[in-house]
Design an enzyme around this catalytic site. Structure first.
Site, PDB file in Angstrom:
ATOM      1  N   CYS A   2       0.947  -1.103   0.107  1.00  0.00           N
ATOM      2  CA  CYS A   2       0.172  -0.028  -0.085  1.00  0.00           C
ATOM      3  C   CYS A   2       1.072   1.123   0.163  1.00  0.00           C
ATOM      4  CB  CYS A   2      -0.908   0.106   1.242  1.00  0.00           C
ATOM      5  SG  CYS A   2      -1.760  -1.227   1.342  1.00  0.00           S
ATOM      6  N   ARG A  27       3.843  -0.542  -4.867  1.00  0.00           N
ATOM      7  CA  ARG A  27       3.353  -0.865  -3.475  1.00  0.00           C
ATOM      8  C   ARG A  27       2.286  -1.559  -3.349  1.00  0.00           C
ATOM      9  NH1 ARG A  27       7.737   1.631  -0.301  1.00  0.00           N
ATOM     10  NH2 ARG A  27       6.818   0.073   1.235  1.00  0.00           N
ATOM     11  N   TRP A  74      -3.104  -2.592  -1.344  1.00  0.00           N
ATOM     12  CA  TRP A  74      -2.794  -4.238  -1.263  1.00  0.00           C
ATOM     13  C   TRP A  74      -3.715  -4.799  -0.382  1.00  0.00           C
ATOM     14  CZ3 TRP A  74      -1.127  -8.122   1.486  1.00  0.00           C
ATOM     15  CH2 TRP A  74      -0.668  -9.323   0.991  1.00  0.00           C
ATOM     16  N   ASN A 100      -1.848   2.218   6.121  1.00  0.00           N
ATOM     17  CA  ASN A 100      -1.157   1.137   5.641  1.00  0.00           C
ATOM     18  C   ASN A 100      -0.911   0.286   6.990  1.00  0.00           C
ATOM     19  OD1 ASN A 100      -0.688   2.031   3.290  1.00  0.00           O
ATOM     20  ND2 ASN A 100       1.328   2.623   3.389  1.00  0.00           N
ATOM     21  N   GLY A 101      -0.837  -1.040   6.864  1.00  0.00           N
ATOM     22  CA  GLY A 101      -0.491  -1.682   8.055  1.00  0.00           C
ATOM     23  C   GLY A 101      -1.715  -2.735   8.270  1.00  0.00           C
ATOM     24  N   GLU A 481      16.711 -18.529  -7.230  1.00  0.00           N
ATOM     25  CA  GLU A 481      16.184 -17.106  -7.421  1.00  0.00           C
ATOM     26  C   GLU A 481      15.659 -17.182  -8.837  1.00  0.00           C
ATOM     27  OE1 GLU A 481      15.807 -14.695  -6.487  1.00  0.00           O
ATOM     28  OE2 GLU A 481      16.011 -12.934  -7.859  1.00  0.00           O
ATOM     29  N   LYS A 485      11.946 -15.898  -9.736  1.00  0.00           N
ATOM     30  CA  LYS A 485      11.764 -14.878 -10.853  1.00  0.00           C
ATOM     31  C   LYS A 485      10.610 -15.283 -11.727  1.00  0.00           C
ATOM     32  CE  LYS A 485      12.974 -12.147  -9.398  1.00  0.00           C
ATOM     33  NZ  LYS A 485      13.561 -11.701  -8.124  1.00  0.00           N
ATOM     34  N   GLU A 488       7.099 -15.591  -9.965  1.00  0.00           N
ATOM     35  CA  GLU A 488       6.284 -14.378  -9.352  1.00  0.00           C
ATOM     36  C   GLU A 488       5.731 -13.802 -10.665  1.00  0.00           C
ATOM     37  OE1 GLU A 488       8.448 -11.706  -7.229  1.00  0.00           O
ATOM     38  OE2 GLU A 488      10.383 -12.125  -8.120  1.00  0.00           O
ATOM     39  N   HIS A 504      16.510 -37.138  -5.753  1.00  0.00           N
ATOM     40  CA  HIS A 504      15.574 -37.474  -4.418  1.00  0.00           C
ATOM     41  C   HIS A 504      14.178 -37.076  -4.655  1.00  0.00           C
ATOM     42  CE1 HIS A 504      19.405 -38.672  -2.912  1.00  0.00           C
ATOM     43  NE2 HIS A 504      19.997 -37.573  -3.288  1.00  0.00           N
ATOM     44  N   LYS A 607       5.516  -4.694  -3.644  1.00  0.00           N
ATOM     45  CA  LYS A 607       6.924  -4.384  -3.847  1.00  0.00           C
ATOM     46  C   LYS A 607       7.399  -4.904  -2.145  1.00  0.00           C
ATOM     47  CE  LYS A 607      10.999  -3.718  -5.135  1.00  0.00           C
ATOM     48  NZ  LYS A 607      11.623  -4.630  -5.888  1.00  0.00           N
TER      49      LYS A 607
HETATM   50  O1  M6R Z   1      12.653  -5.445   0.337  1.00  0.00           O
HETATM   51  P1  M6R Z   1      13.039  -6.853   0.911  1.00  0.00           P
HETATM   52  O2  M6R Z   1      14.537  -7.320   0.173  1.00  0.00           O
HETATM   53  O3  M6R Z   1      13.219  -7.356   2.441  1.00  0.00           O
HETATM   54  O4  M6R Z   1      12.026  -7.917   0.325  1.00  0.00           O
HETATM   55  C1  M6R Z   1      12.061  -9.284   0.287  1.00  0.00           C
HETATM   56  C2  M6R Z   1      11.281  -9.985  -0.492  1.00  0.00           C
HETATM   57  O5  M6R Z   1       9.694  -9.621  -0.266  1.00  0.00           O
HETATM   58  C3  M6R Z   1      11.404  -9.611  -2.018  1.00  0.00           C
HETATM   59  O6  M6R Z   1      12.716  -9.970  -2.378  1.00  0.00           O
HETATM   60  C4  M6R Z   1      10.664 -10.506  -2.949  1.00  0.00           C
HETATM   61  O7  M6R Z   1      10.794 -11.902  -2.726  1.00  0.00           O
HETATM   62  C5  M6R Z   1      10.606 -10.008  -4.488  1.00  0.00           C
HETATM   63  N1  M6R Z   1       9.272  -9.820  -5.148  1.00  0.00           N
HETATM   64  C6  M6R Z   1      11.500 -11.108  -5.158  1.00  0.00           C
HETATM   65  O8  M6R Z   1      11.288 -10.566  -6.571  1.00  0.00           O
END
Ligand code: M6R
Length: 612
Positions: A2, A27, A74, A100-101, A481, A485, A488, A504, A607
């Site tokens: 948010c 956000r 969000w 927010n929160g 990673e 990517k 997501e 395994h 984000k």
């Molecule tokens: O801001 P941060 O690095 O603490 O965020 C951690 C994760 O939320 C962030 O890396 C998330 O996994 C990304 N969307 C991955 O691309």
């Protein structure tokens, strides 16, 4: 998660709020809204969907006034509908609030308010705050907000206005960031400094339990007792252009291509030939204290957790210091035995991730020295850690983290060098590492040259439903990673594994429709990885290999065995994650694009994850 933007001044608020929301849309982006005040008239406009939908709505029904608050959401409580979009109002539309929160005791508060005859219009937790303020409001909005805050359990960053006092904007923070932007005869309030770009670079970050009171001609910061507190005005050094897409179609692509320069920025001024080591300004630990460190715990979430795993290999190999990597969400509730000489390092792009912040606070409470690797300057984690290192990656707007990952790994490599040089690493080894690190940005630049080949491979596999990512040693976290990517932003199911582990269990998934991406190391385990690759081929699984260039024998073997091969520049093994991740980021990007997914704003994500 948010975004909040507020404005009070001489100019019309609506365009300033909308522009700020656009900057914060990454956000949270399931609905948006704003409330402005012209005199004692409150104009409320809100809409499910993107900011563009709100803008269309505002074209028909503009919101006048030089004071306003706005929000991009969000969803946490209640679906993304017009009704649940912020701002929320109370007192017959005289009070408006954005938040927010999460208010954890909202059910109880709602029940009490309903017993008092309050009728709720939304499913949100936020609406209880609006009604509570209404109940407490006599003639001073600041005092009403102050009385309500202790009733709330949970987290908030909030902004409130009232038509009963149309010359003031009130903000409050507990666990969810807020920053005041100081202009000439105007003031802004935002959850993220990016929203202030283009208006002011002078900012004040609120601390937990603080409130701010903004007027056109002044601002105050108050503590929980309503006492004015002095605050340091800081300068933001990001330029508006940093947060624009420039010639790129998406932020993610721009940020992928910014990696070489971001790495240069991470290393600038930190590589020290005289000591054959690296230097850091803000660790707040002297050499003696660092030498006493017996163990590091790295704590992080998501992509930052993957960078932490690379860091584990780096620290253990180069500095010979044991490291444990913990998911912040688990670590915060575990009571792991840790001796005094354990340093806790939080790794986070945003510096606001709720679980990482909680893990850091818990570690501090237990008396550990805490460090943070953060990208966002002035973020909560950056401020609360005992010391730390900024990533200097520049603003990362795409929800899928790319350049922040690379800079995290780069800073971890520099830290490993620094600690290694206090121990067993010789000056010759240190100087060699400095040279290798200086060559890294160019190697990444060249790795990004695989763009067209990656697009071709993406076109070939765009319809698959599953993919595997396999790598060993330094490239195992890169496999994780790459899989993250892909899933997501393209919504293809993907799993990352240490290459040998697939026997395994995961190998059961392999068939002609399940491609495997193999990350090939240059080092000692290359033959083992090739055997793992054979095992996949023997079961009919397509293979995409990513391998270091310059080894003819390896190239021949791969051309015989893999369906597609991408070569990346040859770098020392400990730097391979940084060149190998580039094609994986591009692969995820192109797969998502071909599948018509919203690359920068993937579904259900935001984000910065500021709720638990
Ligand atoms: O801001 P941060 O690095 O603490 O965020 C951690 C994760 O939320 C962030 O890396 C998330 O996994 C990304 N969307 C991955 O691309």
């Amino acid at each position: 998660m948010c975004g909040i933007v507020g404005y009070i001044g001489q100019r019309e608020a609506e365009p300033i709020l909308v522009e700020g929301l656009r900057r914060l849309e990454y956000r949270g982006y399931d609905s948006a809204g704003l409330a402005t005040l012209s005199g004692a008239e409150l104009h409320l406009r809100k809409q499910a969907g993107r900011i563009a939908d709100l803008v269309r709505h505002l074209r028909d029904r503009p919101a006048a006034g030089c004071l306003g608050i706005s929000h991009t959401r969000w969803a946490t409580h209640g679906p993304a509908t017009d009704r649940n979009a912020h701002p929320h109002v109370a007192g017959n539309g005289s009070i408006a609030i954005v938040h927010n929160g999460v208010i954890e005791n909202y059910t109880n508060l709602k029940r009490q308010l309903q017993a008092d005859g309050v009728v709720f219009a939304t499913d949100t937790d936020t609406e209880v705050i609006a009604h509570l303020i209404d109940q407490h409001l006599q003639d001073d909005l600041v005092e009403a907000v102050r009385q309500v805050l202790p009733l709330l359990k949970g987290t908030y960053g909030l902004a409130v206005v009232s038509s009963r006092q149309p010359d003031v904007l009130v903000g409050a923070r507990l666990g969810s960031p807020l920053v005041v932007g100081i202009g000439a005869d105007e003031h802004l309030l935002a959850s993220d400094p990016a929203a202030l770009l283009g208006h002011t670079r002078n900012v004040v970050y609120l601390q937990d339990h603080q409130m701010c009171v903004l007027r056109a001609d002044g601002w105050d910061l108050l503590d929980a007792n309503h006492t004015r507190v002095a605050a340091a005005v800081q300068r933001i050094d990001w330029a508006p252009a940093d947060a624009d897409k420039g010639p790129y179609e998406h932020y993610m692509l721009k940020e992928i291509y910014e990696q070489p320069e971001a790495l240069e920025n991470a290393m600038r001024g930190r590589l020290a030939d005289a000591d054959a080591s690296a230097h850091f300004g803000g660790l707040n630990l002297n050499a003696r204290q660092l030498r006493r460190a017996e163990r590091f715990v790295f704590t992080a979430c998501g992509t930052s957790w993957h960078a932490a795993l690379v860091g584990e290999y780096l620290f253990e190999e180069l500095a010979r210091i044991p490291v444990e990597v913990e998911y912040a969400s688990e670590f915060r509730y575990r009571n792991a035995p840790m001796d005094r000489n354990t340093i806790v390092l939080a790794i986070t792009q945003s510096g606001e991730t709720a679980d990482t912040l909680a893990a850091l606070r818990e570690s501090k409470r237990k008396g550990h020295h805490t460090l943070a690797l953060c990208n966002v300057v002035g973020s909560t984690i950056a401020r609360e850690a005992d010391g730390g290192v900024y990533l200097h990656a520049g603003p990362e707007i795409g929800v899928a983290s790319t350049k922040a990952f690379s800079n995290q790994v780069c800073v971890l490599a520099m830290l490993a060098l620094y600690l290694g040089r206090m121990g067993h690493l010789s000056s010759i080894q240190g100087l060699r590492m400095l040279k290798e690190m200086r060559a890294l940005p160019n190697a990444v630049r060249r790795a990004l040259g695989c763009h067209d080949d990656v697009r071709r491979i993406a076109a070939k596999y765009q319809h698959v439903r599953n993919m595997l990512y396999l790598g060993r040693q330094y490239l195992f976290p890169v496999a994780l990673e790459g899989a993250l990517k892909l899933k997501e932003i393209s919504y293809i199911h993907a799993e990352g594994y240490p290459a040998a582990e697939m026997k395994h269990g995961p190998i059961a998934l392999v068939d002609e429709n399940t491609p495997s991406v193999f990350l090939i190391n240059a080092g000692g385990v290359v033959d083992k990885v090739l055997s793992n690759l054979e095992e996949i081929k023997a079961r009919g699984g397509p293979v995409i290999a990513i391998a270091p260039e310059g080894d003819d024998e390896l190239a021949n073997q791969l051309h015989d065995r893999a369906d597609d091969v991408l070569f990346v520049p040859q770098v020392p093994e400990y730097l391979q994650p940084l060149v190998s991740v580039a094609p994986l980021q591009l692969l995820a990007y192109h797969m998502a694009l071909l599948r018509d997914c919203d690359v920068d704003k993937p579904r259900n994500l935001a984000k910065s994850v500021t709720v638990e």
